[in-house]
Enzyme design. Structure first.
Site, short mmCIF file in Angstrom:
data_model
loop_
_atom_site.label_atom_id
_atom_site.label_comp_id
_atom_site.label_asym_id
_atom_site.label_seq_id
_atom_site.Cartn_x
_atom_site.Cartn_y
_atom_site.Cartn_z
N CYS A 190 38.20 44.47 46.00
CA CYS A 190 37.56 45.78 45.31
C CYS A 190 36.54 46.45 46.43
CB CYS A 190 36.79 45.28 44.15
SG CYS A 190 37.86 44.40 42.89
N CYS A 204 24.42 34.17 35.23
CA CYS A 204 25.55 34.63 35.78
C CYS A 204 26.00 33.73 37.20
CB CYS A 204 25.38 36.04 36.32
SG CYS A 204 26.60 36.82 37.15
N SER A 225 37.87 43.18 34.21
CA SER A 225 37.22 44.55 34.90
C SER A 225 38.31 45.46 35.28
CB SER A 225 36.68 43.94 36.46
OG SER A 225 35.83 42.86 36.21
N LEU A 226 38.44 46.48 34.25
CA LEU A 226 39.38 47.49 34.15
C LEU A 226 39.22 48.73 35.36
CD1 LEU A 226 42.05 47.76 32.72
CD2 LEU A 226 40.95 48.97 31.19
N HIS A 227 38.20 49.33 35.09
CA HIS A 227 37.84 50.36 35.78
C HIS A 227 38.83 51.65 35.97
CE1 HIS A 227 34.43 47.94 37.01
NE2 HIS A 227 35.03 47.23 37.82
N SER A 235 34.86 36.32 33.46
CA SER A 235 35.35 37.88 33.82
C SER A 235 36.69 37.80 34.73
CB SER A 235 34.33 38.52 34.36
OG SER A 235 34.55 39.77 34.74
N CYS A 264 25.44 43.50 39.25
CA CYS A 264 26.86 43.18 39.37
C CYS A 264 26.96 43.82 40.74
CB CYS A 264 27.51 44.01 38.25
SG CYS A 264 27.43 43.46 36.79
N GLU A 315 36.69 35.35 42.22
CA GLU A 315 37.42 35.43 41.11
C GLU A 315 37.86 34.29 40.38
OE1 GLU A 315 39.05 38.04 39.28
OE2 GLU A 315 39.85 36.23 38.25
N CYS A 344 35.22 36.23 48.11
CA CYS A 344 36.05 36.57 47.10
C CYS A 344 37.48 36.77 47.93
CB CYS A 344 35.78 37.66 46.23
SG CYS A 344 36.83 37.97 44.74
N CYS A 378 32.83 46.49 45.52
CA CYS A 378 31.80 45.21 45.33
C CYS A 378 31.61 44.78 46.79
CB CYS A 378 32.71 44.32 44.54
SG CYS A 378 32.05 42.60 44.40
N GLU A 415 25.44 32.56 45.13
CA GLU A 415 24.49 33.20 44.43
C GLU A 415 24.52 33.00 42.84
OE1 GLU A 415 22.51 36.33 47.75
OE2 GLU A 415 24.10 37.20 46.13
N1 SAH Z 1 36.04 38.85 39.94
C1 SAH Z 1 35.44 38.74 38.60
C2 SAH Z 1 34.19 38.27 38.46
C3 SAH Z 1 33.29 39.18 39.45
S1 SAH Z 1 32.63 40.57 39.53
C4 SAH Z 1 35.83 40.19 38.10
O1 SAH Z 1 36.41 41.21 38.68
O2 SAH Z 1 35.83 40.51 36.77
C5 SAH Z 1 31.58 40.83 38.05
C6 SAH Z 1 31.62 42.60 37.53
O3 SAH Z 1 30.93 43.35 38.47
C7 SAH Z 1 33.05 43.22 37.32
O4 SAH Z 1 33.28 43.86 36.26
C8 SAH Z 1 32.93 43.63 38.58
O5 SAH Z 1 34.02 45.00 38.60
C9 SAH Z 1 31.70 44.52 38.49
N2 SAH Z 1 31.26 45.16 39.59
C10 SAH Z 1 31.71 44.82 41.17
N3 SAH Z 1 30.89 45.49 42.08
C11 SAH Z 1 30.23 46.43 41.47
C12 SAH Z 1 29.05 47.38 41.61
N4 SAH Z 1 28.85 47.55 42.76
N5 SAH Z 1 28.55 47.94 40.67
C13 SAH Z 1 28.67 47.47 39.32
N6 SAH Z 1 29.67 46.76 38.90
C14 SAH Z 1 30.16 46.13 39.89
#
Ligand code: SAH
Length: 346
Positions: A118, A107, A220-222, A197, A339, A166, A114, A121, A94
């Site tokens: 995570c 995007c 993507s730190l979180h 990203s 996202c 990724e 993937c 996700c 997508e």
């Molecule tokens: N693998 C890469 C790019 C894809 S994810 C990465 O991790 O950066 C794109 C962004 O969406 C990342 O910052 C990810 O952490 C975030 N993301 C994933 N699941 C999400 C969700 N359910 N709600 C909000 N952001 C989310």
């Protein structure tokens, strides 16, 4: 009998020129074909009208154009568009068009599924089926550029590699695609308008710095606390925050390009002052900014968006420490285009 034809877009311009020379033709024929393939995004050899019928037949006999097909396009109430993109082997990824007042952002996906895991996700649940080829990444961008011109009367302005996959686990192909996107023989876009990203693959971040790439980096730190980050992003057990930090320092020293941290605040997971302080500390070793992203629910409630109070605490503390922070609203939620929601549900 079926003979295996080659994906013509896997060839460089030089290789295409070489093909024609080997056929007793002129090298510049290769330039013409190259232009059709990339600048004009031709879907078939038939449209290459400045080539003779014989030449087109020769190409047809030797090569295929594995062009993507937008199978389904969904439009959100907020203008966001999601494309279900069918690849030549039937797999689907997508990509999303995100319009704002004066920008159109694409995007795009870099893998089918993937390989990371995570917990929050939706794409992670698909597992990794394969990497996308450079032309499949490029085609997604072209499709969105066309939609932007058609529906918003302006060309695409920005690209983020935040779709499925990724990007740093498919680094070579992503780099080749960006090369085509930025080259005058492709779309001629500025690399400064492209953001890659990553969940944070230290070795690849260093490689990118060594390669002198000109696009922007988002991580993507979180969480800036190892135990917590590992509990929501299990690969952090292998690629720890210490290694990530070292790689990002290396990136900044080499590129002098500011890093963006993407961060979702969840209730009961990373919503305390200790979490905020750890993030502030993490932001200090290299110029950076923080994007606080709204959580897009993907399941039965294991993860919940934190309260406004928790979010305000993040914003307040970051600002007090001179760190730029933006709170990002989600787009396209009603069509599962936000996202982390990309999971081929259509
Ligand atoms: N693998 C890469 C790019 C894809 S994810 C990465 O991790 O950066 C794109 C962004 O969406 C990342 O910052 C990810 O952490 C975030 N993301 C994933 N699941 C999400 C969700 N359910 N709600 C909000 N952001 C989310």
């Amino acid at each position: 009998m079926e003979t295996k034809k080659k994906d013509i877009r896997a060839l460089t311009r030089e290789q295409l020129r070489g093909f024609f020379v080997d056929q007793g033709d002129r090298a510049f024929r290769g330039n013409q074909v190259y232009e059709w393939l990339w600048q004009k995004s031709a879907h078939s050899f038939d449209v290459m009208t400045n080539l003779s019928k014989e030449t087109r037949g020769l190409l047809e006999a030797n090569f295929v154009i594995n062009h993507i097909r937008v199978d389904q396009m969904q439009r959100s109430a907020d203008g966001t568009i999601k494309n279900a993109v069918r690849l030549h082997d039937g797999l689907v990824v997508e990509s999303v068009l995100i319009p704002t007042a004066n920008r159109t952002t694409a995007c795009v996906s870099s893998q089918v599924g993937c390989s990371l895991d995570c917990k929050f996700c939706a794409t992670a649940r698909l597992k990794r089926m394969r990497n996308l080829n450079p032309d499949e990444i490029y085609d997604q961008v072209v499709a969105i550029d066309n939609e932007s011109r058609l529906y918003f009367d302006r060309p695409l302005s920005n690209i983020v590699f935040m779709g499925m996959g990724e990007p740093l686990m498919n680094y070579n192909n992503v780099l080749k695609a960006i090369d085509k996107i930025t080259s005058p023989a492709g779309l001629g876009m500025s690399p400064k308008r492209i953001t890659v990203s990553t969940s944070g693959v230290p070795k690849m971040i260093k490689k990118m710095a060594d390669d002198g790439v000109k696009f922007k980096l988002a991580v993507s730190l979180h969480s800036a606390i190892d135990e917590i980050r590992t509990s929501i992003m299990p690969f952090n057990a292998t690629f720890t925050l210490t290694d990530l930090r070292e790689a990002l320092q290396y990136w900044y020293n080499r590129t002098k390009s500011r890093i963006t941290y993407e961060y979702v605040v969840w209730e009961g997971i990373n919503d305390t002052q200790r979490d905020v302080d750890a993030l502030v500390d993490f932001c200090k070793f290299a110029p950076s900014k923080v994007n606080l992203i709204e959580y897009n629910p993907i399941d039965d409630g294991q993860f919940q968006q934190a309260s406004k109070t928790a979010l305000d605490r993040y914003v307040g503390t970051l600002e007090e420490n001179g760190i730029v922070v933006t709170v990002r609203r989600s787009r396209g939620k009603d069509i599962d285009a936000a996202c982390g929601q990309l999971a081929n549900k259509h």
